[in-house]
Design an enzyme around this catalytic site. Structure first.
Site, PDB file in Angstrom:
ATOM      1  N   ASP A  67       0.817  -1.217   0.000  1.00  0.00           N
ATOM      2  CA  ASP A  67       0.000   0.000   0.000  1.00  0.00           C
ATOM      3  C   ASP A  67       0.846   1.261   0.000  1.00  0.00           C
ATOM      4  OD1 ASP A  67       0.893  -0.591   2.593  1.00  0.00           O
ATOM      5  OD2 ASP A  67      -1.106  -1.125   3.297  1.00  0.00           O
ATOM      6  N   ASP A 136      -8.090  -3.357  14.053  1.00  0.00           N
ATOM      7  CA  ASP A 136      -9.461  -3.637  13.597  1.00  0.00           C
ATOM      8  C   ASP A 136      -9.516  -4.811  12.615  1.00  0.00           C
ATOM      9  OD1 ASP A 136      -8.237  -2.533  11.405  1.00  0.00           O
ATOM     10  OD2 ASP A 136      -9.576  -0.802  11.228  1.00  0.00           O
ATOM     11  N   HIS A 138      -7.602  -5.156   9.869  1.00  0.00           N
ATOM     12  CA  HIS A 138      -7.288  -4.880   8.456  1.00  0.00           C
ATOM     13  C   HIS A 138      -5.972  -5.540   8.027  1.00  0.00           C
ATOM     14  CE1 HIS A 138      -5.241  -0.930   9.868  1.00  0.00           C
ATOM     15  NE2 HIS A 138      -4.277  -1.648   9.348  1.00  0.00           N
ATOM     16  N   GLU A 143      -9.875  -1.952   5.145  1.00  0.00           N
ATOM     17  CA  GLU A 143     -10.543  -1.706   6.421  1.00  0.00           C
ATOM     18  C   GLU A 143     -11.796  -2.581   6.534  1.00  0.00           C
ATOM     19  OE1 GLU A 143      -8.925  -0.171   8.541  1.00  0.00           O
ATOM     20  OE2 GLU A 143      -8.445   1.916   8.088  1.00  0.00           O
TER      21      GLU A 143
HETATM   22  C1  F6R Z   1       1.186  -1.703   6.139  1.00  0.00           C
HETATM   23  C2  F6R Z   1      -0.085  -2.395   6.206  1.00  0.00           C
HETATM   24  C3  F6R Z   1      -0.934  -2.403   7.433  1.00  0.00           C
HETATM   25  C4  F6R Z   1      -0.165  -2.664   8.725  1.00  0.00           C
HETATM   26  C5  F6R Z   1      -1.097  -2.558   9.919  1.00  0.00           C
HETATM   27  C6  F6R Z   1      -0.374  -2.761  11.235  1.00  0.00           C
HETATM   28  O1  F6R Z   1       1.780  -1.860   4.860  1.00  0.00           O
HETATM   29  O2  F6R Z   1      -0.445  -2.943   5.249  1.00  0.00           O
HETATM   30  O3  F6R Z   1      -1.935  -3.388   7.286  1.00  0.00           O
HETATM   31  O4  F6R Z   1       0.416  -3.936   8.665  1.00  0.00           O
HETATM   32  O5  F6R Z   1      -1.718  -1.316   9.917  1.00  0.00           O
HETATM   33  O6  F6R Z   1       0.494  -1.689  11.446  1.00  0.00           O
HETATM   34  P1  F6R Z   1       1.560  -1.707  12.621  1.00  0.00           P
HETATM   35  O7  F6R Z   1       2.562  -2.740  12.252  1.00  0.00           O
HETATM   36  O8  F6R Z   1       2.157  -0.329  12.608  1.00  0.00           O
HETATM   37  O9  F6R Z   1       0.819  -2.035  13.869  1.00  0.00           O
END
Ligand code: F6R
Length: 262
Positions: A67, A136, A138, A143
């Site tokens: 992303d 959540d 994702h 989301e």
């Molecule tokens: C990042 C991504 C997100 C993160 C998720 C957890 O490329 O795709 O799904 O893996 O938001 O983020 P952290 O590791 O910061 O808790």
């Protein structure tokens, strides 16, 4: 799903890095799907260490990141291209032209998303996808409510994710509202998936993903439909798993030939 419960965060991070390094060693020309965020930072640091020791070679690897924020140019400090350059790409020998990100600055984002899907196809598909998970549930930035069949597209972040990511931007207002992300359908086409989750704040999402129903309200639960997923957690992130003892037993009794990391 194979659930690997490691004693602490460092051990879970190390396990994930060594799993990836072993994969690259056995598939030198592989296509890796990569994630950003706080969770994989130490994984990339360990991969850099292994590279410097001559234990892994990225010279023939291709990468696709999950992303990117809409509107942030690649040189922006909080862009995911910048993140990857700082933590991995500048320190190892992955040729820059073989590193790919969704284009969050394109005039025609829908066309750029189609081109991203096409580039993944042209590269032969993703062999190993690294994932983190949001509180959540994702994956990527899919989301809750995202179609489980979704492809790369623009998404709007939820208030919870904006709050979580404000730590990098200094304030919630500075976090872009929109992102371009691989879809759940795109992610699930990867041949192998390894997810890393650490810390107590991920415990509920992990339990819902592994042991709850498959639902768009927990996007990561779509991974239950995938035949080759390894979920690596520390004790804290695994603390709400009802079958934790079973997963531990299975892992401890795995025959050696099935072990990627020893
Ligand atoms: C990042 C991504 C997100 C993160 C998720 C957890 O490329 O795709 O799904 O893996 O938001 O983020 P952290 O590791 O910061 O808790």
């Amino acid at each position: 799903m194979e659930v690997v419960i490691r004693q602490d965060r460092r051990d879970a991070e190390r396990y994930t890095a060594h799993f990836m390094a072993a994969f690259v060693r056995s598939h030198p020309g592989c296509v890796l799907g990569l994630a950003t965020g706080g969770t994989p930072e130490a994984v990339y640091a360990e991969l850099v260490r292994l590279y410097r020791k001559g234990e892994v070679d990225f010279g023939a690897v291709t990468t696709f990141n999950l992303d990117e924020y809409v509107g942030l140019p690649p040189e922006h400090e909080q862009s995911y291209r910048h993140y990857m350059a700082a933590r991995l790409f500048n320190a190892v020998n992955i040729p820059e032209e073989r590193t790919h990100f969704p284009d969050g600055t394109a005039q025609d984002i829908a066309a750029a998303c189609r081109a991203y899907e096409e580039a993944i196809r042209q590269a032969g598909g993703i062999d190993l996808q690294l994932l983190g998970i949001g509180r959540d549930g994702h994956i990527g930035f899919n989301e809750p409510g995202s179609s489980l069949a979704s492809r790369t597209r623009i998404k709007t972040l939820t208030a919870a994710t904006i709050r979580d990511n404000a730590r990098y931007f200094g304030s919630e207002d500075a976090v872009p509202r929109h992102v371009v992300t691989m879809g759940i359908g795109t992610i699930c086409e990867a041949r192998r998936i390894i997810m890393l989750a650490t810390g107590a704040n991920k415990a509920e999402a992990i339990a819902a993903m592994v042991e709850g129903p498959v639902t768009a309200m927990v996007p990561a639960s779509a991974l239950q439909m995938h035949p080759d997923v390894v979920v690596v957690v520390d004790e804290e992130a695994g603390s709400k798993l009802r079958l934790a003892d079973y997963y531990r037993w299975v892992f401890e009794h795995k025959p050696d030939w099935q072990r990627v990391v020893r």
